[in-house]
Design an enzyme around this catalytic site. Structure first.
Site, PDB file in Angstrom:
ATOM      1  N   HIS A  59     -12.699  -8.143 -15.100  1.00  0.00           N
ATOM      2  CA  HIS A  59     -13.316  -9.317 -15.746  1.00  0.00           C
ATOM      3  C   HIS A  59     -14.658  -8.977 -16.390  1.00  0.00           C
ATOM      4  O   HIS A  59     -15.565  -9.812 -16.448  1.00  0.00           O
ATOM      5  CB  HIS A  59     -13.484 -10.469 -14.748  1.00  0.00           C
ATOM      6  CG  HIS A  59     -12.199 -10.968 -14.177  1.00  0.00           C
ATOM      7  ND1 HIS A  59     -11.369 -11.828 -14.859  1.00  0.00           N
ATOM      8  CD2 HIS A  59     -11.587 -10.715 -12.994  1.00  0.00           C
ATOM      9  CE1 HIS A  59     -10.302 -12.090 -14.120  1.00  0.00           C
ATOM     10  NE2 HIS A  59     -10.409 -11.420 -12.985  1.00  0.00           N
ATOM     11  N   ASN A 132      -7.463 -17.987 -12.755  1.00  0.00           N
ATOM     12  CA  ASN A 132      -6.991 -17.355 -13.989  1.00  0.00           C
ATOM     13  C   ASN A 132      -6.327 -18.397 -14.882  1.00  0.00           C
ATOM     14  O   ASN A 132      -6.248 -19.569 -14.530  1.00  0.00           O
ATOM     15  CB  ASN A 132      -5.991 -16.230 -13.680  1.00  0.00           C
ATOM     16  CG  ASN A 132      -6.648 -14.979 -13.131  1.00  0.00           C
ATOM     17  OD1 ASN A 132      -7.718 -14.584 -13.568  1.00  0.00           O
ATOM     18  ND2 ASN A 132      -6.007 -14.351 -12.158  1.00  0.00           N
ATOM     19  N   TYR A 342     -15.326 -10.342  -3.705  1.00  0.00           N
ATOM     20  CA  TYR A 342     -16.098 -10.870  -4.826  1.00  0.00           C
ATOM     21  C   TYR A 342     -17.589 -10.874  -4.524  1.00  0.00           C
ATOM     22  O   TYR A 342     -18.410 -10.434  -5.323  1.00  0.00           O
ATOM     23  CB  TYR A 342     -15.622 -12.277  -5.199  1.00  0.00           C
ATOM     24  CG  TYR A 342     -14.430 -12.281  -6.120  1.00  0.00           C
ATOM     25  CD1 TYR A 342     -13.230 -11.680  -5.729  1.00  0.00           C
ATOM     26  CD2 TYR A 342     -14.491 -12.876  -7.367  1.00  0.00           C
ATOM     27  CE1 TYR A 342     -12.124 -11.676  -6.573  1.00  0.00           C
ATOM     28  CE2 TYR A 342     -13.388 -12.883  -8.215  1.00  0.00           C
ATOM     29  CZ  TYR A 342     -12.214 -12.279  -7.815  1.00  0.00           C
ATOM     30  OH  TYR A 342     -11.141 -12.278  -8.653  1.00  0.00           O
TER      31      TYR A 342
END
Length: 488
Positions: A59, A132, A342
């Protein structure tokens, strides 16, 4: 965020001293060597060398905008989250779109999933929903994620993305068949960020004031309509305007054409999960709408562009472990891995105090923790005690968890995800294929065949084809013929 006024007053160094000359460095005489005493020169060069932070592993290529989420339906019987507590309530948001595999300088118009990462600045703290533009993903367990991404990135020998690596992994991971069918279908290359749906993808827990538990999936349906690019259109656009998606988003907001999405959720009472025909926590599966119809709960609008891309888009961080009371995780094994991965990625990439940056800090709540110090710490806690419990005042625990506990049983070992009645890897991709029109099927076959034909080994190509044949016999037959025609 306080924006510094750069339009008045003299130019200064980083420390605030006036700069006499920004065009010529100091030298020992006319034409002589540069002097180490020219601290303005050295400061400029040193700062320039450090202007970039590590780009996201995935990303990396993205764009973002601010906006608002407005509640349009009463969902208090499902969740006690305050930002969802009444019809008409508005919450400020920041949304970052992205591609997945490309690096920071890659073009926008490529065949790749799109990230849809949404930060709600709620009065109970920030809530991050990291999803997404597809409702499913390639794998169902986070332990496979590094291997999967390695196949999508540059090969360690050739330095290029290799079809052999991509299709070798997908062929050996039949769970990917559903997402690959999505990716090579018509929605594989959105025309813009505004013209695509977003999905939370994972299953999440909602819990109400009474402690009742529900499993939910989020859907963000674009009000601009779905628009996509063909492979041929994308190839031209990617070369002509690599920034096409970012430019479209920014300019639409500048024109006052604010993009919006209708927000829906699918809701499953917790008691129904165990016997549902699909594993409701498997990221490679959807919940068919006839089983759990989506219900509208709100509207999402983007209406303000960032003032500075690096500060607000590149340094923005999103983590699925940022929950608020009334919302929590599920046993989804991909989600469980991402709860760590993350946050850890951003601690490495931006720094331990990334949450103190304006784009990331709570706006409708105040962060009150005992985390201190580290790089870029701004001293905001002053001389307050940095431990708990203490007898000097300060924040204390509430005693109430954000989400309800889940029952577990069995042994601690490397378990595969539990299988439900229809839980093979091919039922849903086959259903998706059979939903397509004849034209859609042909474009899907052409897109897949063109990619698989680039594989160097026949066994890798054949294994990939067989997964689609297991999804649907016609799918596999047509794909095999198309690949053979291209490979001669």
């Amino acid at each position: 965020m306080t924006v510094q006024d750069e339009t008045t007053g003299p130019m200064t160094t980083e420390a605030g001293a006036p700069v006499a000359d920004n065009q010529n460095s100091q030298t020992a005489g006319v034409g002589g060597p540069v002097l180490v005493q020219d601290q303005h020169l050295l400061e400029k060069l040193a700062h320039f060398n450090r202007e970039r932070i590590p780009e996201r592993i995935v990303h990396a290529r993205g764009a973002g905008a601010y906006g608002k989420f407005t509640v349009t339906a009463d969902v208090t019987k499902y969740t006690r989250a305050k930002f969802l507590s009444e019809i008409g309530k508005e919450t400020e948001v920041f949304l970052r779109f992205s591609t997945v595999a490309g690096n920071l300088g890659a073009p926008d118009a490529v065949r790749d999933p799109r990230g849809f990462a949404l930060k709600f600045y709620t009065e109970e703290g920030n809530y991050d929903l990291v999803g997404n533009n597809t409702p499913v993903f390639f794998i169902k367990d986070a332990i496979k994620f590094p291997d999967f991404i390695h196949t999508q990135k540059r090969d360690p020998y050739t330095g290029s993305q290799e079809a052999d690596n991509v299709w070798d992994f997908w062929g050996l991971s039949p769970e990917s068949t559903h997402q690959v069918t999505w990716l090579f279908g018509d929605r594989g290359i959105p025309a813009s960020y505004r013209h695509m749906n977003g999905y939370g993808s994972h299953t999440f827990q909602w819990n109400n004031e009474a402690g009742e538990v529900f499993w939910v999936k989020y859907h963000f349906k674009t009000d601009q309509g779905i628009k996509n690019l063909t492979a041929e259109e994308a190839e031209v656009l990617a070369g002509k305007d690599p920034d096409s998606h970012q430019r479209d988003l920014r300019e639409s907001i500048e024109r006052g054409e604010y993009p919006t999405w209708t927000v829906q959720v699918q809701i499953m009472p917790a008691a129904e999960a165990a016997n549902y025909r699909f594993n409701p926590f498997d990221l490679t599966k959807v919940w068919p709408h006839e089983d759990y119809p989506p219900i509208e709960i709100g509207k999402l609008e983007l209406n303000r562009n960032p003032r500075n891309i690096f500060a607000e888009v590149e340094q923005s961080i999103f983590s699925p472990h940022h929950f608020v009371p009334g919302i929590g995780p599920s046993p989804d094994k991909m989600l469980q891995g991402r709860l760590f991965a993350y946050g850890d990625a951003h601690r490495y990439r931006v720094g331990i105090n990334a949450d103190l940056l304006p784009v990331n800090e709570p706006k409708a709540a105040q962060a009150r923790s005992f985390g201190r110090d580290g790089v870029m710490y701004d001293g905001r806690h002053g001389g307050a005690k940095n431990y708990e419990p203490n007898s000097f005042g300060g924040p204390a625990e509430t005693g109430r968890a954000l989400w309800e506990p889940a029952s577990v049983s069995g042994t601690t070992e490397d378990h595969p995800a539990p299988a439900h009645a229809e839980d093979d890897d091919f039922v849903q991709p086959g259903n998706l294929y059979r939903l397509m029109s004849e034209d859609e099927k042909q474009r899907l076959i052409d897109n897949l065949a063109g990619n698989i034909a680039g594989v160097s080994r026949d066994d890798i190509a054949q294994r990939a084809i067989e997964n689609f044949r297991k999804a649907d016999a016609d799918f596999g037959k047509r794909l095999e013929a198309a690949v053979q025609a291209l490979r001669g």
